[in-house]
Design a protein around this motif. Structure first.
Motif, short mmCIF file in Angstrom:
data_model
loop_
_atom_site.label_atom_id
_atom_site.label_comp_id
_atom_site.label_asym_id
_atom_site.label_seq_id
_atom_site.Cartn_x
_atom_site.Cartn_y
_atom_site.Cartn_z
N ILE A 159 3.01 1.41 15.32
CA ILE A 159 3.57 1.66 13.73
C ILE A 159 4.65 1.92 14.10
CG2 ILE A 159 1.44 2.01 12.23
CD1 ILE A 159 3.24 4.53 11.48
N VAL A 160 5.73 1.29 13.09
CA VAL A 160 7.37 1.39 12.79
C VAL A 160 7.64 2.36 12.68
CG1 VAL A 160 9.52 0.14 13.28
CG2 VAL A 160 8.67 -0.23 15.09
N PRO B 153 0.74 -1.13 0.08
CA PRO B 153 -0.05 0.21 0.14
C PRO B 153 1.02 1.02 -0.06
CG PRO B 153 -0.74 -1.58 1.87
CD PRO B 153 0.56 -1.73 1.29
N VAL B 154 0.47 1.72 -0.48
CA VAL B 154 0.91 3.49 -0.79
C VAL B 154 0.29 5.03 -0.02
CG1 VAL B 154 2.06 5.27 -2.23
CG2 VAL B 154 2.18 2.85 -2.99
N LEU B 155 0.47 5.26 0.67
CA LEU B 155 0.06 6.48 2.33
C LEU B 155 0.39 7.61 1.65
CD1 LEU B 155 0.54 4.54 5.50
CD2 LEU B 155 -1.01 3.73 3.53
N PRO B 156 -0.38 8.49 0.56
CA PRO B 156 0.08 10.07 0.51
C PRO B 156 -0.09 10.91 2.51
CG PRO B 156 -2.37 9.92 -0.24
CD PRO B 156 -1.61 8.08 -0.30
N ASP B 157 -0.02 11.83 1.84
CA ASP B 157 -0.08 12.55 3.77
C ASP B 157 -1.22 12.98 3.51
OD1 ASP B 157 2.61 12.77 3.95
OD2 ASP B 157 3.66 14.30 3.47
N SER B 158 -1.20 12.97 4.47
CA SER B 158 -3.03 13.86 5.00
C SER B 158 -3.23 15.23 5.09
CB SER B 158 -3.96 12.95 5.85
OG SER B 158 -2.87 12.70 6.99
N VAL B 159 -1.75 15.60 5.14
CA VAL B 159 -1.73 17.13 5.82
C VAL B 159 -1.42 17.82 4.33
CG1 VAL B 159 -0.59 18.79 7.04
CG2 VAL B 159 -1.33 15.99 7.98
N ALA B 160 -1.63 18.81 4.02
CA ALA B 160 -0.77 19.77 3.21
C ALA B 160 0.43 19.99 2.57
CB ALA B 160 -1.97 21.04 2.33
N ASP B 161 1.09 20.42 1.65
CA ASP B 161 2.27 21.31 1.95
C ASP B 161 3.27 20.12 1.55
OD1 ASP B 161 0.89 23.14 0.54
OD2 ASP B 161 0.56 23.79 2.57
N GLN B 162 3.33 18.90 1.80
CA GLN B 162 3.85 17.97 2.06
C GLN B 162 4.95 18.38 3.58
OE1 GLN B 162 6.18 16.52 -1.10
NE2 GLN B 162 4.65 16.74 -2.40
N PRO B 163 4.68 18.45 4.47
CA PRO B 163 5.47 19.54 6.16
C PRO B 163 6.35 18.06 6.77
CG PRO B 163 3.10 18.51 6.66
CD PRO B 163 3.09 17.95 5.32
N GLY B 164 6.33 16.99 5.67
CA GLY B 164 7.87 16.81 6.77
C GLY B 164 7.29 14.92 6.85
N PRO B 165 8.18 14.26 7.08
CA PRO B 165 8.47 13.35 8.13
C PRO B 165 6.98 12.61 8.92
CG PRO B 165 10.50 13.45 7.93
CD PRO B 165 9.85 14.70 8.06
N LEU B 166 7.29 13.93 9.90
CA LEU B 166 5.49 13.74 11.05
C LEU B 166 4.16 13.56 10.16
CD1 LEU B 166 6.17 16.73 13.47
CD2 LEU B 166 5.83 13.65 13.61
N ALA B 167 4.16 14.04 8.97
CA ALA B 167 2.96 14.12 8.16
C ALA B 167 3.12 12.09 7.26
CB ALA B 167 3.16 14.68 6.75
N LEU C 263 -0.47 6.33 10.82
CA LEU C 263 -1.00 5.78 12.41
C LEU C 263 -2.54 5.74 11.69
CD1 LEU C 263 1.16 8.34 14.46
CD2 LEU C 263 0.82 5.77 14.83
N ASP C 264 -3.11 6.51 10.33
CA ASP C 264 -4.24 6.89 10.57
C ASP C 264 -4.77 5.02 9.55
OD1 ASP C 264 -5.30 9.13 11.08
OD2 ASP C 264 -5.13 10.64 9.16
N TRP C 265 -3.62 4.49 8.38
CA TRP C 265 -3.63 3.35 8.16
C TRP C 265 -4.07 2.23 8.99
CZ3 TRP C 265 0.62 0.14 7.83
CH2 TRP C 265 0.84 -0.65 7.11
N ALA C 266 -3.16 2.41 10.15
CA ALA C 266 -2.69 1.51 11.50
C ALA C 266 -4.60 1.74 12.00
CB ALA C 266 -1.49 1.42 11.97
N ALA C 267 -4.86 2.53 11.76
CA ALA C 267 -5.96 3.18 13.23
C ALA C 267 -7.44 1.56 12.08
CB ALA C 267 -6.63 3.93 13.47
N ALA C 268 -6.98 2.54 10.96
CA ALA C 268 -8.20 1.56 9.96
C ALA C 268 -7.87 0.47 9.90
CB ALA C 268 -8.09 1.78 8.82
#
Length: 203
Positions: A95-96, A64-78, A84-89
């Motif tokens: 996650i590691v 699976p490829v997970l894009p950022d859910s936060v705009a403007d590519q703010p970095g690794p935290l995104a 985490l959203d993928w894992a919650a679903a």
């Protein structure tokens, strides 16, 4: 402990390598991210790749490829938040994460992070640099799904530096040896690729 889900952070733009996806650069006839996948697969329940743009360029890995859910590519935290959203679903607890340009990441990364987890469920990896000073590697961590909404708010408020957020939540630290080489060595420039070739030959 239960094996977490694994998320490989592949958002680096490789500006010092001429642009493109660092994870797709070839090391010994295998993409850098392929080496990371080989090391993480035995440690995790399943894997995904965090990357923006056309997901088809990752098709060879069948993940699976997970894009950022936060705009403007703010970095690794995104990327962490997307994971985490993928894992919650999927009903997972944690996650590691690992970076796509680190072909020697530890084969015991997950176990060591789980052993040193902080009270919030967070843990970051660290290793000593050439002077012996301990350096945290914030793209390598164990992240509890329970903190995903807190992270979403922090990103919305403009936070970008990983350790500022992890320090708020009393993250644990798992220390890895840097001998014979730092397992978190990453490829940022052409000379790093040459060094990686040498290290892989020794391994």
């Amino acid at each position: 402990m239960t094996a977490p889900l694994g998320v490989i952070l592949a958002g680096g733009r490789a500006t010092r390598m001429g642009g493109g996806d660092k994870g797709l650069l070839m090391l010994r006839e295998r993409p850098l991210i392929g080496h990371v996948i080989d090391r993480l697969t035995p440690q995790c329940a399943t894997l995904a790749i965090n990357a923006n743009g056309d997901p088809a360029r990752w098709d060879d890995f069948a993940l699976p490829v997970l894009p950022d859910s936060v705009a403007d590519q703010p970095g690794p935290l995104a990327g962490v938040l997307a994971g985490l959203d993928w894992a919650a679903a999927r009903g997972a607890d944690a996650i590691v994460t690992a970076a796509a340009d680190t072909p020697f990441c530890p084969a015991d990364l997950v176990a060591r992070l789980q052993a040193q987890v902080g009270p919030s469920g967070l843990c970051l990896a660290a290793s000593p640099d050439s002077t012996g000073r301990l350096q945290r590697h914030p793209t390598f961590g164990l992240w509890p799904v329970a903190l995903r909404d807190d992270l979403r708010v922090a990103l919305t408020d403009g936070l970008r530096k990983i350790v500022l957020w992890t320090d708020r939540h009393a993250s644990g630290v798992a220390v890895f040896d840097s001998v014979p080489h730092d397992p978190f060595f990453n490829v940022n420039a052409p000379e790093d690729m040459a060094q990686a070739e040498t290290l892989l030959g020794r391994a």
